[in-house]
Scaffold this motif. Structure first.
Motif, PDB file in Angstrom:
ATOM      1  N   GLU A 301      33.124  58.536  40.019  1.00 26.89           N
ATOM      2  CA  GLU A 301      32.361  57.327  40.351  1.00 26.89           C
ATOM      3  C   GLU A 301      32.718  56.158  39.439  1.00 26.89           C
ATOM      4  N   ALA A 302      32.992  56.436  38.176  1.00 34.76           N
ATOM      5  CA  ALA A 302      33.328  55.331  37.259  1.00 34.76           C
ATOM      6  C   ALA A 302      34.632  54.668  37.690  1.00 34.76           C
ATOM      7  N   LYS A 303      35.584  55.497  38.120  1.00 37.55           N
ATOM      8  CA  LYS A 303      36.858  54.930  38.596  1.00 37.55           C
ATOM      9  C   LYS A 303      36.649  54.194  39.914  1.00 37.55           C
ATOM     10  N   ALA A 304      35.744  54.730  40.750  1.00 37.01           N
ATOM     11  CA  ALA A 304      35.447  54.051  42.016  1.00 37.01           C
ATOM     12  C   ALA A 304      34.868  52.659  41.745  1.00 37.01           C
ATOM     13  N   TYR A 305      34.016  52.558  40.728  1.00 35.55           N
ATOM     14  CA  TYR A 305      33.483  51.225  40.378  1.00 35.55           C
ATOM     15  C   TYR A 305      34.613  50.299  39.926  1.00 35.55           C
ATOM     16  N   GLY A 306      35.648  50.877  39.322  1.00 41.44           N
ATOM     17  CA  GLY A 306      36.799  50.060  38.925  1.00 41.44           C
ATOM     18  C   GLY A 306      37.498  49.483  40.144  1.00 41.44           C
ATOM     19  N   VAL A 307      37.663  50.304  41.178  1.00 42.17           N
ATOM     20  CA  VAL A 307      38.318  49.833  42.403  1.00 42.17           C
ATOM     21  C   VAL A 307      37.445  48.768  43.067  1.00 42.17           C
ATOM     22  N   ILE A 308      36.138  49.021  43.092  1.00 40.16           N
ATOM     23  CA  ILE A 308      35.189  48.056  43.689  1.00 40.16           C
ATOM     24  C   ILE A 308      35.262  46.721  42.939  1.00 40.16           C
ATOM     25  N   SER A 309      35.312  46.803  41.610  1.00 40.26           N
ATOM     26  CA  SER A 309      35.353  45.576  40.801  1.00 40.26           C
ATOM     27  C   SER A 309      36.647  44.803  41.033  1.00 40.26           C
ATOM     28  N   TRP A 310      37.742  45.546  41.165  1.00 37.40           N
ATOM     29  CA  TRP A 310      39.027  44.882  41.395  1.00 37.40           C
ATOM     30  C   TRP A 310      39.015  44.153  42.738  1.00 37.40           C
ATOM     31  N   GLY A 311      38.404  44.762  43.727  1.00 38.80           N
ATOM     32  CA  GLY A 311      38.281  44.115  45.038  1.00 38.80           C
ATOM     33  C   GLY A 311      37.397  42.883  44.950  1.00 38.80           C
ATOM     34  N   ALA A 312      36.329  42.977  44.179  1.00 37.39           N
ATOM     35  CA  ALA A 312      35.429  41.825  44.022  1.00 37.39           C
ATOM     36  C   ALA A 312      36.163  40.686  43.315  1.00 37.39           C
TER      37      ALA A 312
END
Ligand code: FWK
Length: 483
Positions: A301-312
């Motif tokens: 999940e922490a890495k998933a938040y990284g992908v989400i943040s990069w998209g944002a």
């Protein structure tokens, strides 16, 4: 082929409507004039297109999740949670897979089972089965505008019911909800189905009711070259405006290299306006939507938040009008409402921190914009030639000829001859061009950058690179380097 991009005749629309509203019992609740009056009583704050236009004028990037469950009360509870706890600027109603295939009897079974077991047995909200008044209950109990999100080649009845039900935005298109979503539906058929949907939206517009239309930008969401997805987005925008659509949101799915993604979201509305004007259309308002990474996600999940943040971050720096948010449960399946809300809050934190910043124009960014423009124009011009000036006919023939070709699409109407691969900076390039109508100069631009990656990695460019790239982000990387 009796397909044409001309506005559908009222007689033809009425003939189809008779058939469409009889496809399921709830169709009989649709009364267009009554629905127009209902819309006119909705507060302006609930209109999707108006809020988008305000955001565009103010240079704001809004956040919108995907979400949908089987039963009305649970779906409303979910959406209110995303509005309150998630701080969503816009809400969705993601429609279930049975409804997307017009299998309403099975959707009904899913509703019955969900009631029995006390949890959602469908992967979205079966709006056709629930009907007009249920949709209106959603709209009346929510504050922000709500959009129908799905993947339906024949979306005519779903449109009739949800638009009469007070939704003010509708995603999809005759290409973007066929090629990535179906195998056997002919493109000519799905384009015609969507001309009905867009004509219905045009009829609402003629009565003074704004309904926003958003072609599905990402397509297969797997390494789709920006020019390919832009060509489809512009074509669907033209087909929609031809039927009277005015509020148009054009989309693009994040690829992962920042300069390429910013170049893509900046060029998309310009290319659309250029071709709409070229074809004589002037009455439209274009906004943009950036989809956070649509490919495989990390389980962690922490890495998933990284992908989400990069998209944002890419959405904010590209000044997209709207960003579609992923959740930290993306690799697992349908997110809990808490995870879904967390994805939105993560996104809004980034949007807020970046709203006063912008990327300087550099030589590299200018080159990416130039290449996307040249490639997209090459595809659109050839498509218009094939259609002898008619973009609807041209689209069908362009897919037959491989002039438009979407990587990894299931549809047998898609050639599937092209192969994308990332270059050493993670930008999506083309390894095998299939029949894309690119000049030698454009092809050399792609070949040179992929060759450079091959040298960096000590391997020949090959299909293995493509496979490595498909799994890379899920494994915590961007470029699929050899182990
Ligand atoms: C276009 C595919 C995307 O839609 C997402 N999605 C599909 N159905 C739902 C759903 N019911 N709730 C939340 N997200 C959903 C899915 O996670 C994927 O990211």
């Amino acid at each position: 082929m009796d397909l044409t991009n001309r506005m559908m005749e009222p007689e033809e629309f009425a003939r189809q409507r008779q058939e469409v509203l009889n496809q399921w019992a709830t169709g009989r609740d649709v009364d267009f004039e009554e629905a127009v009056a209902y819309h006119k009583n909705l507060p302006r704050s609930k209109n999707f297109g108006y809020k988008l236009a305000e955001g565009k004028a103010g240079g704001i990037t809004f956040a919108q999740p995907r979400a949908g469950v089987a039963l009305l009360n649970e779906h409303l509870e979910l959406l209110r949670f995303l509005e309150e706890e998630g701080e969503a600027d816009f809400l969705p109603t993601t429609i279930d897979s049975y409804t997307r295939q017009n299998r309403y009897a099975e959707a009904q079974t899913g509703i019955d089972e969900s009631r029995l077991v006390g949890r959602s047995m469908l992967n979205g909200f079966p709006a056709v089965n629930h009907g007009v008044s249920a949709c209106r209950q959603l709209i009346e109990h929510l504050k922000v505008p709500v959009q129908v999100r799905h993947g339906t080649p024949d979306a005519r009845l779903l449109a009739e019911i949800t638009l009469a039900g007070g939704f003010t935005a509708y995603e999809g298109g005759g290409i973007s909800y066929n090629i990535p979503y179906a195998k056997e539906v002919s493109l000519e058929k799905s384009i015609k189905y969507w001309q009905y949907v867009d004509r219905l939206v045009g009829m609402y517009e003629e009565k003074g009711v704004s309904i926003n239309r958003e072609p599905f930008g990402p397509l297969t969401g797997t390494l789709v070259p920006p020019s390919v997805s832009h060509a489809v987005a512009v074509i669907e925008g033209i087909l929609a405006v031809a039927q009277g659509v005015r509020s148009l949101t054009l989309g693009y799915g994040q690829c992962g290299n920042l300069l390429q993604d910013v170049a893509a979201i900046r060029t998309l509305p310009l290319l659309a306006a250029e071709y709409l004007n070229k074809l004589g259309y002037t009455d439209f308002d274009i906004t943009t939507v950036f989809h956070q990474w649509m490919g495989g996600f990390p389980q962690d999940e922490a890495k998933a938040y990284g992908v989400i943040s990069w998209g944002a971050a890419a959405a904010a720096l590209g000044k997209a009008t709207k960003v579609i948010v992923k959740s930290p449960h993306e690799a697992l399946g349908i997110p809990t409402k808490e995870a879904n809300a967390a994805g939105i809050r993560t996104t809004k934190q980034i949007l807020n921190m970046l709203k006063d910043q912008s990327l300087p124009m550099t030589e590299e960014l200018a080159l990416e914009e130039k290449m996307i423009g040249e490639e997209t124009r090459a595809i659109l011009d050839r498509t218009l030639d094939l259609g002898e000036g008619d973009m609807a006919v041209g689209a069908v023939r362009a897919f037959q000829a491989g002039v438009i070709d979407v990587p990894f699409a299931p549809s047998r109407y898609n050639g599937g001859r092209i192969l994308p691969a990332r270059d050493s900076q993670g930008a999506v390039r083309v390894l095998d061009f299939g029949n894309l109508p690119f000049s030698e100069e454009i092809k050399e631009f792609h070949r040179e950058r992929i060759a450079r990656r091959g040298r960096d990695e000590g391997r020949e460019p090959s299909f293995q690179m493509v496979i490595d790239d498909i799994y890379a982000i899920g494994k915590g990387m961007l470029v699929g380097r050899p182990r």
